[in-house]
Design a protein around this motif. Sequence first.
Motif, mmCIF file in Angstrom:
data_model
loop_
_atom_site.group_PDB
_atom_site.id
_atom_site.type_symbol
_atom_site.label_atom_id
_atom_site.label_comp_id
_atom_site.label_asym_id
_atom_site.label_seq_id
_atom_site.Cartn_x
_atom_site.Cartn_y
_atom_site.Cartn_z
ATOM 1 N N VAL A 217 23.185 30.843 15.908
ATOM 2 C CA VAL A 217 24.070 31.560 15.244
ATOM 3 C C VAL A 217 23.881 33.110 15.855
ATOM 4 O O VAL A 217 24.674 33.950 15.980
ATOM 5 C CB VAL A 217 23.623 31.656 13.926
ATOM 6 C CG1 VAL A 217 24.300 30.538 12.910
ATOM 7 C CG2 VAL A 217 22.181 31.887 13.393
ATOM 8 N N LYS A 218 22.459 33.472 16.388
ATOM 9 C CA LYS A 218 22.284 34.698 16.786
ATOM 10 C C LYS A 218 22.915 34.957 18.118
ATOM 11 O O LYS A 218 23.276 36.371 18.410
ATOM 12 C CB LYS A 218 20.709 34.988 17.048
ATOM 13 C CG LYS A 218 20.181 34.184 18.298
ATOM 14 C CD LYS A 218 18.662 34.580 18.388
ATOM 15 C CE LYS A 218 17.877 33.894 19.996
ATOM 16 N NZ LYS A 218 16.651 34.432 19.892
ATOM 17 N N ILE A 219 23.207 33.917 18.813
ATOM 18 C CA ILE A 219 23.920 34.125 20.260
ATOM 19 C C ILE A 219 25.455 34.235 20.008
ATOM 20 O O ILE A 219 26.347 34.798 20.464
ATOM 21 C CB ILE A 219 23.475 32.956 21.104
ATOM 22 C CG1 ILE A 219 22.048 32.831 21.249
ATOM 23 C CG2 ILE A 219 24.293 33.034 22.320
ATOM 24 C CD1 ILE A 219 21.573 31.601 21.894
ATOM 25 N N ALA A 220 25.723 33.275 19.229
ATOM 26 C CA ALA A 220 27.324 33.242 18.648
ATOM 27 C C ALA A 220 27.908 34.442 17.891
ATOM 28 O O ALA A 220 29.132 34.658 17.688
ATOM 29 C CB ALA A 220 27.605 31.699 18.253
ATOM 30 N N GLY A 221 26.960 35.211 17.188
ATOM 31 C CA GLY A 221 27.204 36.256 16.549
ATOM 32 C C GLY A 221 28.036 35.574 15.219
ATOM 33 O O GLY A 221 28.927 36.487 14.724
ATOM 34 N N VAL A 222 27.397 34.717 14.644
ATOM 35 C CA VAL A 222 28.116 34.113 13.150
ATOM 36 C C VAL A 222 26.920 34.328 12.122
ATOM 37 O O VAL A 222 25.666 34.050 12.365
ATOM 38 C CB VAL A 222 28.102 32.613 13.381
ATOM 39 C CG1 VAL A 222 28.187 31.993 12.050
ATOM 40 C CG2 VAL A 222 29.251 32.316 14.521
ATOM 41 N N ASP A 223 27.505 34.866 11.147
ATOM 42 C CA ASP A 223 26.622 35.271 9.925
ATOM 43 C C ASP A 223 27.539 34.678 8.770
ATOM 44 O O ASP A 223 28.177 35.334 8.059
ATOM 45 C CB ASP A 223 26.229 36.644 9.620
ATOM 46 C CG ASP A 223 25.098 36.825 8.747
ATOM 47 O OD1 ASP A 223 24.719 35.846 8.144
ATOM 48 O OD2 ASP A 223 25.171 38.050 8.397
ATOM 49 N N THR A 224 27.272 33.446 8.353
ATOM 50 C CA THR A 224 28.075 32.865 7.329
ATOM 51 C C THR A 224 27.062 31.972 6.337
ATOM 52 O O THR A 224 25.855 31.871 6.766
ATOM 53 C CB THR A 224 29.221 32.082 7.588
ATOM 54 O OG1 THR A 224 30.085 31.770 6.620
ATOM 55 C CG2 THR A 224 29.134 30.984 8.501
ATOM 56 N N THR A 225 27.684 31.190 5.502
ATOM 57 C CA THR A 225 27.017 30.362 4.675
ATOM 58 C C THR A 225 26.480 29.019 5.758
ATOM 59 O O THR A 225 27.216 28.896 6.488
ATOM 60 C CB THR A 225 27.490 29.754 3.307
ATOM 61 O OG1 THR A 225 28.630 29.029 3.859
ATOM 62 C CG2 THR A 225 27.995 30.905 2.630
ATOM 63 N N VAL A 226 25.160 28.509 5.231
ATOM 64 C CA VAL A 226 24.752 27.459 6.235
ATOM 65 C C VAL A 226 25.642 26.264 6.257
ATOM 66 O O VAL A 226 25.855 25.745 7.442
ATOM 67 C CB VAL A 226 23.257 26.835 5.584
ATOM 68 C CG1 VAL A 226 23.103 25.674 6.158
ATOM 69 C CG2 VAL A 226 22.189 27.865 5.520
ATOM 70 N N SER A 227 26.341 25.957 5.139
ATOM 71 C CA SER A 227 27.458 25.089 5.166
ATOM 72 C C SER A 227 28.770 25.049 6.145
ATOM 73 O O SER A 227 29.372 24.271 6.688
ATOM 74 C CB SER A 227 27.913 24.650 3.807
ATOM 75 O OG SER A 227 28.641 25.615 3.076
ATOM 76 N N GLN A 228 28.944 26.433 6.420
ATOM 77 C CA GLN A 228 29.960 26.835 7.347
ATOM 78 C C GLN A 228 29.696 27.170 8.820
ATOM 79 O O GLN A 228 30.751 27.181 9.483
ATOM 80 C CB GLN A 228 30.496 28.022 6.543
ATOM 81 C CG GLN A 228 31.256 27.793 5.412
ATOM 82 C CD GLN A 228 32.221 27.018 5.322
ATOM 83 O OE1 GLN A 228 33.275 26.755 6.035
ATOM 84 N NE2 GLN A 228 32.101 25.873 4.411
ATOM 85 N N VAL A 229 28.262 27.238 8.863
ATOM 86 C CA VAL A 229 28.025 27.553 10.355
ATOM 87 C C VAL A 229 28.660 26.743 11.636
ATOM 88 O O VAL A 229 29.096 27.091 12.683
ATOM 89 C CB VAL A 229 26.505 27.680 10.585
ATOM 90 C CG1 VAL A 229 25.908 27.707 11.982
ATOM 91 C CG2 VAL A 229 25.746 28.829 9.930
ATOM 92 N N LYS A 230 28.477 25.366 11.275
ATOM 93 C CA LYS A 230 28.753 24.471 12.406
ATOM 94 C C LYS A 230 30.291 24.559 12.764
ATOM 95 O O LYS A 230 31.001 24.663 13.700
ATOM 96 C CB LYS A 230 28.569 22.910 11.809
ATOM 97 C CG LYS A 230 29.042 21.682 12.805
ATOM 98 C CD LYS A 230 28.860 20.350 12.203
ATOM 99 C CE LYS A 230 29.396 19.561 12.947
ATOM 100 N NZ LYS A 230 29.444 17.935 12.312
ATOM 101 N N GLU A 231 31.361 24.732 11.469
ATOM 102 C CA GLU A 231 32.727 24.836 11.640
ATOM 103 C C GLU A 231 33.008 25.963 12.392
ATOM 104 O O GLU A 231 33.793 26.126 13.285
ATOM 105 C CB GLU A 231 33.267 24.792 10.304
ATOM 106 C CG GLU A 231 33.495 23.236 9.745
ATOM 107 C CD GLU A 231 32.031 22.868 9.277
ATOM 108 O OE1 GLU A 231 31.317 23.837 9.055
ATOM 109 O OE2 GLU A 231 31.885 21.528 9.241
ATOM 110 N N GLU A 232 32.218 27.170 12.200
ATOM 111 C CA GLU A 232 32.739 28.458 12.768
ATOM 112 C C GLU A 232 32.164 28.476 14.089
ATOM 113 O O GLU A 232 33.107 28.913 15.094
ATOM 114 C CB GLU A 232 31.882 29.556 11.830
ATOM 115 C CG GLU A 232 32.484 31.139 12.433
ATOM 116 C CD GLU A 232 32.110 31.999 11.311
ATOM 117 O OE1 GLU A 232 31.888 33.034 11.960
ATOM 118 O OE2 GLU A 232 31.981 31.828 10.064
ATOM 119 N N ILE A 233 31.054 27.923 14.491
ATOM 120 C CA ILE A 233 30.557 27.985 15.815
ATOM 121 C C ILE A 233 31.408 26.945 16.803
ATOM 122 O O ILE A 233 31.973 27.449 17.888
ATOM 123 C CB ILE A 233 29.229 27.462 15.979
ATOM 124 C CG1 ILE A 233 28.323 28.679 15.590
ATOM 125 C CG2 ILE A 233 28.831 27.290 17.451
ATOM 126 C CD1 ILE A 233 26.756 28.269 15.625
#
Length: 337
Positions: A217-233
């Motif tokens: 997440v720190k590299i991809a710039g993603v900051d969302t709920t844990v359950s949504q991290v995989k889908e967003e990345i």
Amino acid sequence: MVFVGMDHGTTGVSFTILPSEDEKQVEHFKISREVLSTGEVSALEELSSRVPLDKIKLMAITYAMGDGINTIQPLEMVEKRGIISIGGAGKVTGGGTLVYGELENSGVPILLIPGLHKNTPCMDPRFKAAYSHHASAEKVSIAYNAYLESGWENMIVADISSNTVTLLVEKCKIRGAMDACIGAMGLVHGPLDLEMLRSIDDGHRTANDCFSHAGAVKIAGVDTTVSQVKEEILEKFQAGDDSAILALDTMIMTIVMEIWGLLGIAQKVDGVVLTGSIGALQEPVNFYGALKDYLEEVIPVIHIPPTSGSMGSAQIARDIYNGQKEILGIKVEGYYP
């Protein structure tokens, strides 16, 4: 006759219902932490809607880090839910305590599986000297399922999802493990580097906050709920986003480094087992294939489904009910079928 396993995971609590007479009729279901934390859904009701509770001969569960116990124990023997503290364990998404309380009062015979830590007798003394904590309890279940699926008595098991934890099994005993905060990156959690340590010392962030933002997440710039991290990345990766591509490539690099590190100290390894929502992933991104490419010329590599945590717990319950007194070097205490 039915056995049930539970995996107290980061994104949700997963269950496997394992009929003793026909393993092909296995049923898996998962309840997200966000749903459980509202109290609107009862895990016990969800379970009982699928199997009558009085048909469950034995259930085995995991809970959090499992660092307060070092044997597999009946729930009535366990103090403080088998943990020392919930602190430093990553993002607290809620719901797990409610599930534990429901099960504790259900009347179902239940065993609690411990995590791996400095007081786990089967661990190599050097691992225990180096690290206070090695893996949360569901990794024991995952390793047991990996053993039953592969037949390998000597193996490395990497569970890759919100975090990455890699275990070393030798002669059917867990001998070492690398926890998420000291080794490879997962999607959410990862090791604390110098920049983070300085941020903690300067009072800008807590250690737990850093740990919970140290993965891809720190590299991809993603900051969302844990359950949504995989889908967003994955969505960003498929769209050709450079930061997401770099995030997954970096994850792969750190995981390969961790696996090779364990291979380097192992006396013998028959193969590597990959699992978790990312470790077993082949579509839309072939994460499993990318890892296998780094390893397969040297050692066999297989994957098992992301349900390995709850499935392994159910298999532990079944085999203990049938008389097994030890699981991968971890003793069973206080249960007499």
